[in-house]
Design a protein around this motif. Structure first.
Motif, PDB file in Angstrom:
ATOM      1  N   ASP A 117      -5.660   7.894  -2.440  1.00  0.00           N
ATOM      2  CA  ASP A 117      -5.540   6.653  -1.676  1.00  0.00           C
ATOM      3  C   ASP A 117      -6.884   5.927  -1.583  1.00  0.00           C
ATOM      4  O   ASP A 117      -6.940   4.690  -1.634  1.00  0.00           O
ATOM      5  CB  ASP A 117      -4.992   6.940  -0.283  1.00  0.00           C
ATOM      6  CG  ASP A 117      -3.543   7.423  -0.322  1.00  0.00           C
ATOM      7  OD1 ASP A 117      -2.873   7.183  -1.344  1.00  0.00           O
ATOM      8  OD2 ASP A 117      -3.090   8.042   0.667  1.00  0.00           O
ATOM      9  N   ARG A 118      -7.969   6.683  -1.439  1.00  0.00           N
ATOM     10  CA  ARG A 118      -9.291   6.058  -1.388  1.00  0.00           C
ATOM     11  C   ARG A 118      -9.642   5.391  -2.714  1.00  0.00           C
ATOM     12  O   ARG A 118     -10.228   4.297  -2.744  1.00  0.00           O
ATOM     13  CB  ARG A 118     -10.341   7.109  -1.029  1.00  0.00           C
ATOM     14  CG  ARG A 118     -10.252   7.599   0.427  1.00  0.00           C
ATOM     15  CD  ARG A 118     -11.245   8.710   0.681  1.00  0.00           C
ATOM     16  NE  ARG A 118     -11.158   9.182   2.063  1.00  0.00           N
ATOM     17  CZ  ARG A 118     -11.820  10.247   2.532  1.00  0.00           C
ATOM     18  NH1 ARG A 118     -12.623  10.936   1.702  1.00  0.00           N
ATOM     19  NH2 ARG A 118     -11.674  10.603   3.787  1.00  0.00           N
TER      20      ARG A 118
ATOM     21  N   VAL B 273      -5.288  12.098  -0.136  1.00  0.00           N
ATOM     22  CA  VAL B 273      -6.225  11.202   0.549  1.00  0.00           C
ATOM     23  C   VAL B 273      -7.256  10.666  -0.431  1.00  0.00           C
ATOM     24  O   VAL B 273      -7.630   9.484  -0.391  1.00  0.00           O
ATOM     25  CB  VAL B 273      -6.895  11.940   1.721  1.00  0.00           C
ATOM     26  CG1 VAL B 273      -8.005  11.084   2.332  1.00  0.00           C
ATOM     27  CG2 VAL B 273      -5.865  12.313   2.778  1.00  0.00           C
TER      28      VAL B 273
ATOM     29  N   LEU C 284       3.433   2.956  -5.571  1.00  0.00           N
ATOM     30  CA  LEU C 284       2.172   3.693  -5.445  1.00  0.00           C
ATOM     31  C   LEU C 284       2.401   5.088  -4.882  1.00  0.00           C
ATOM     32  O   LEU C 284       1.657   6.015  -5.215  1.00  0.00           O
ATOM     33  CB  LEU C 284       1.192   2.901  -4.573  1.00  0.00           C
ATOM     34  CG  LEU C 284       0.792   1.535  -5.132  1.00  0.00           C
ATOM     35  CD1 LEU C 284      -0.244   0.874  -4.236  1.00  0.00           C
ATOM     36  CD2 LEU C 284       0.249   1.670  -6.547  1.00  0.00           C
ATOM     37  N   ASP C 285       3.416   5.258  -4.035  1.00  0.00           N
ATOM     38  CA  ASP C 285       3.760   6.605  -3.582  1.00  0.00           C
ATOM     39  C   ASP C 285       4.188   7.476  -4.757  1.00  0.00           C
ATOM     40  O   ASP C 285       3.769   8.635  -4.890  1.00  0.00           O
ATOM     41  CB  ASP C 285       4.883   6.551  -2.546  1.00  0.00           C
ATOM     42  CG  ASP C 285       4.386   6.098  -1.182  1.00  0.00           C
ATOM     43  OD1 ASP C 285       3.164   6.153  -0.962  1.00  0.00           O
ATOM     44  OD2 ASP C 285       5.213   5.687  -0.353  1.00  0.00           O
TER      45      ASP C 285
ATOM     46  N   LEU D 171      -7.519   4.127  -4.784  1.00  0.00           N
ATOM     47  CA  LEU D 171      -6.737   2.903  -4.854  1.00  0.00           C
ATOM     48  C   LEU D 171      -7.364   1.793  -4.021  1.00  0.00           C
ATOM     49  O   LEU D 171      -7.403   0.628  -4.434  1.00  0.00           O
ATOM     50  CB  LEU D 171      -5.297   3.167  -4.380  1.00  0.00           C
ATOM     51  CG  LEU D 171      -4.401   4.019  -5.290  1.00  0.00           C
ATOM     52  CD1 LEU D 171      -3.008   4.125  -4.703  1.00  0.00           C
ATOM     53  CD2 LEU D 171      -4.334   3.447  -6.691  1.00  0.00           C
ATOM     54  N   GLU D 172      -7.848   2.145  -2.839  1.00  0.00           N
ATOM     55  CA  GLU D 172      -8.499   1.144  -1.986  1.00  0.00           C
ATOM     56  C   GLU D 172      -9.727   0.561  -2.680  1.00  0.00           C
ATOM     57  O   GLU D 172      -9.958  -0.660  -2.631  1.00  0.00           O
ATOM     58  CB  GLU D 172      -8.881   1.771  -0.650  1.00  0.00           C
ATOM     59  CG  GLU D 172      -7.685   2.150   0.218  1.00  0.00           C
ATOM     60  CD  GLU D 172      -8.122   2.844   1.502  1.00  0.00           C
ATOM     61  OE1 GLU D 172      -9.355   3.013   1.685  1.00  0.00           O
ATOM     62  OE2 GLU D 172      -7.243   3.212   2.300  1.00  0.00           O
TER      63      GLU D 172
ATOM     64  N   PRO E 156       0.833  -1.209   0.000  1.00  0.00           N
ATOM     65  CA  PRO E 156       0.000   0.000   0.000  1.00  0.00           C
ATOM     66  C   PRO E 156       0.865   1.256   0.000  1.00  0.00           C
ATOM     67  O   PRO E 156       2.053   1.198   0.324  1.00  0.00           O
ATOM     68  CB  PRO E 156      -0.810  -0.134   1.290  1.00  0.00           C
ATOM     69  CG  PRO E 156       0.026  -0.999   2.165  1.00  0.00           C
ATOM     70  CD  PRO E 156       0.708  -1.971   1.249  1.00  0.00           C
ATOM     71  N   PRO E 157       0.294   2.400  -0.372  1.00  0.00           N
ATOM     72  CA  PRO E 157       1.087   3.643  -0.360  1.00  0.00           C
ATOM     73  C   PRO E 157       1.622   3.930   1.028  1.00  0.00           C
ATOM     74  O   PRO E 157       0.894   3.900   2.012  1.00  0.00           O
ATOM     75  CB  PRO E 157       0.078   4.709  -0.805  1.00  0.00           C
ATOM     76  CG  PRO E 157      -0.991   3.953  -1.510  1.00  0.00           C
ATOM     77  CD  PRO E 157      -1.077   2.621  -0.845  1.00  0.00           C
ATOM     78  N   SER E 158       2.913   4.183   1.097  1.00  0.00           N
ATOM     79  CA  SER E 158       3.535   4.464   2.384  1.00  0.00           C
ATOM     80  C   SER E 158       4.859   5.138   2.123  1.00  0.00           C
ATOM     81  O   SER E 158       5.568   4.790   1.179  1.00  0.00           O
ATOM     82  CB  SER E 158       3.737   3.188   3.192  1.00  0.00           C
ATOM     83  OG  SER E 158       4.467   3.446   4.366  1.00  0.00           O
TER      84      SER E 158
ATOM     85  N   ARG F 243       1.231   8.290  -6.947  1.00  0.00           N
ATOM     86  CA  ARG F 243       0.404   9.334  -6.355  1.00  0.00           C
ATOM     87  C   ARG F 243       1.015  10.716  -6.576  1.00  0.00           C
ATOM     88  O   ARG F 243       0.309  11.666  -6.919  1.00  0.00           O
ATOM     89  CB  ARG F 243       0.241   9.076  -4.848  1.00  0.00           C
ATOM     90  CG  ARG F 243      -0.572  10.141  -4.115  1.00  0.00           C
ATOM     91  CD  ARG F 243      -0.735   9.783  -2.646  1.00  0.00           C
ATOM     92  NE  ARG F 243       0.577   9.588  -2.017  1.00  0.00           N
ATOM     93  CZ  ARG F 243       0.733   9.071  -0.804  1.00  0.00           C
ATOM     94  NH1 ARG F 243      -0.313   8.670  -0.105  1.00  0.00           N
ATOM     95  NH2 ARG F 243       1.935   8.943  -0.291  1.00  0.00           N
TER      96      ARG F 243
END
Length: 641
Positions: free
Chosen positions: A610-611, A607, A584-585, A613-614, A557-559, A588
């Motif tokens: 990220d949503r 944000v 993914l970072d 992507l989820e 996940p993005p981090s 983004r």
């Protein structure tokens, strides 16, 4: 004493600014940038005079010669300096434009510089000449692995540094250029010029000069050294030419240029001879007012190989050597196969003729018997026979998928640490896994290459010999990335990426997802950036494809934490990009740049991304679950049936 020597060295060397952005003196007021013009259809001279860096970039990428002169004997750098366009001058020098102050073109640029900023830029680049490409850099280290050659270059550097004159050379820094490399890959030919030795390799000399090729085929075929004592032949001139054969960059003293022109004529280097003779005319009429007390031995003339015709450049010469080795390998295989077939046919037909008494006793029968028995030793293919008779001085052979490739140890060892270590471990080819094959009265060691196809290995050889790739099939790119990592040829990844990018312009989203994962795994920064940029700009299109959603499920996940990166910035063979982290970072960040979010709304947009992507990940998981259910039902129906 130590501190004073350090201070003296610092005064002799120009300090290169980090980004070369602060290029004006304190006593010169900062001026606004000069107006630039657009020349969409102009040549390199018009673009430099107008300061159109975009047009310059296009022309240089198309292969324009940066050091070519126009009808008024002026180069593009001269016009950029004359008009005061700092960015255009910097771009030209980064692409190899020569600005040495002791040459005709260099002095014109220094005298014509519009302001002190341009003059300082010239000084900075004169102290830091453009670096060599991977091929000439590797061959230069090979040339200087000889102790006698290295000793001469070190002495020349020491003499010039004492006079505060900079030589366009930097000593090799590779660890394998020590005794181990010299012992394993010594030059196989030495020329003594008035008692001074020049060590070289036959393969390089025959590739660069028709004169040496003819000599090695006849007079010098079995000689390991020759002594030259012609009064018109000077050691510095010949050494400069031999070093040019390896590096594709000529660096010669002005006093040796006349001797060099005569040597070029004998060696068949027509383009280099013309360039040197033309520079001699410029040197004759140029006035070095600021160097009246400096003799010609302290003035250097530097010439890039890119200024010469294509056929006299190092990549073209090495390609001819590679083609000769490949054709010779194929010709030997063809003759060997034909010989085996003819020998088998001859045995069958000879036995048949011997059993037939009538035919064997007749003149026609005797002629047939003689023809059949001797056909295995004679070849009717004159082209193949002539090609096989040429000597390529190969000293090793590789077998890939039952196909043999002749090659040269010194070239492969200079280009790849893997091959250097492997050749050193063969210990005179006495290991059990090294076989010998007899070709041209020479026993070549044969090495087996597994898990590699012939097309990929041929491309690998092409890059090691020429720094280039031609006719690359996109389906071979991934295997070449793997081969580049296996054989420690990391610059090859960039060449493959450059050849692959035009094919990706018409690639489907599924293919781009595949290449993104491949680029991230092998550390191919350019390919990785291209795929991320395309996905960020066309994010909606990609989000509607199953392949993109499945790829999201495979990634962390993005981090921003380094522990969850998909590939470390220092991945083996990858380009050193400190900001390469979580895919993914990075996606983004590029999506935020493409969407043009305001700084105060950037966090909210992140944000939102990220949503999205989820949601895509949840959709991909549901699709995978439904596919598993449908597959299970189909299997159940088959079992019942």
């Amino acid at each position: 004493m130590a501190m004073s020597s350090v201070m003296e060295q610092e005064t002799r060397v120009h300090v290169v600014d980090g980004d070369l952005d602060y290029l004006y003196y304190a006593d010169e007021p900062e001026e606004p940038p000069l107006p630039r013009k657009k020349v969409p259809t102009g040549d390199i001279y018009e673009a430099a005079r107008a300061g159109d860096v975009e047009r310059l970039k296009v022309l240089l990428e198309r292969g324009a010669n940066v050091n070519v002169r126009d009808a008024w004997d002026s180069v593009a750098l001269y016009y950029a300096c004359l008009a005061g366009h700092l960015d255009a001058a910097r771009m030209l020098m980064e692409r190899g434009a020569i600005c040495s102050e002791n040459t005709f073109d260099g002095d014109r640029c220094h005298y014509a510089a519009l302001n002190l900023r341009v003059r300082k830029l010239l000084k900075v680049f004169e102290a830091r000449p453009p670096p060599l490409d991977p091929l000439p850099r590797s061959l230069r280290e090979l040339f200087l692995s000889s102790k006698s050659n290295l000793r001469y270059v070190e002495g020349l550097q020491s003499a010039l540094h004492e006079d505060n004159i900079f030589l366009d050379q930097s000593l090799p820094s590779k660890s394998f250029l020590g005794d181990s490399f010299s012992n394993e890959f010594n030059p196989d030919f030495v020329m003594f010029v008035h008692g001074q030795p020049i060590e070289a390799h036959r393969a390089i000399l025959i590739a660069r000069s028709s004169y040496f090729k003819s000599k090695f085929e006849k007079d010098w075929k079995y000689k390991k050294e020759v002594r030259l004592s012609n009064a018109k032949l000077t050691f510095p001139a010949l050494f400069s030419l031999i070093q040019f054969f390896y590096t594709d960059r000529l660096d010669v003293a002005v006093e040796d240029m006349e001797d060099l022109a005569r040597i070029c004529k004998v060696c068949g280097c027509t383009g280099l001879q013309t360039a040197v003779e033309k520079e001699l005319l410029h040197q004759k009429y140029a006035e070095y007012k600021h160097l009246r007390n400096v003799d010609d031995s302290q003035r250097r003339f530097i010439l890039q190989g890119s200024s010469l015709p294509e056929e006299e450049r190092l990549p073209c010469a090495m390609r001819k050597l590679l083609n000769l080795s490949l054709m010779k390998s194929k010709g030997e295989r063809a003759l060997s196969n034909k010989s085996c077939t003819m020998q088998s046919s001859a045995k069958i037909n000879c036995s048949t003729v011997a059993n037939n008494t009538k035919i064997s006793e007749s003149p026609e029968g005797m002629l047939l018997r003689s023809t059949l028995c001797n056909s295995a030793q004679c070849s009717k293919d004159n082209n193949t026979s002539d090609m096989v008779m040429q000597d390529d001085h190969a000293d090793v052979a590789f077998v890939v998928e039952d196909t043999m490739f002749r090659s040269h140890q010194v070239i492969l060892a200079a280009r790849s640490d893997y091959f250097w270590a492997r050749f050193c471990r063969m210990k005179g080819f006495k290991e059990n896994d090294v076989e010998l094959v007899q070709t041209d009265d020479v026993a070549l060691p044969v090495l087996q290459e597994n898990d590699l196809n012939t097309g990929t290995f041929e491309h690998l050889l092409e890059y090691m010999y020429t720094d280039q790739l031609s006719r690359l099939d996109p389906n071979q790119a991934e295997e070449l990335f793997d081969a580049a990592s296996r054989y420690l040829l990391f610059p090859l990844k960039k060449v493959v990426a450059d050849a692959l990018l035009p094919h990706l312009e018409s690639a489907t989203p599924a293919e781009l997802c595949h290449w993104l994962l491949t680029a991230d795994m092998y550390g191919v920064w350019k390919l990785r950036e291209y795929c991320l940029d395309t996905m960020a700009v066309n994010f909606k299109i990609f989000s509607e494809t199953k392949e993109f959603r499945r790829m999201l499920c495979q990634l962390p996940p993005p981090s921003g934490e380094s522990s969850q990166r998909t590939s470390a910035p220092s991945a083996p063979g990858g380009e050193s990009k400190g900001n390469q982290g979580n895919l993914l970072d990075d996606l983004r960040d590029k999506w935020l740049e493409a969407e043009g979010a305001e700084l105060d709304k950037r966090d909210e947009s992140a944000v939102q991304f990220d949503r999205m992507l989820e949601m895509l990940v949840v959709t991909a998981q549901r699709e995978a679950y439904e596919e598993d259910d449908s597959l299970a039902s189909v299997m159940g129906e088959l079992e019942v049936a």
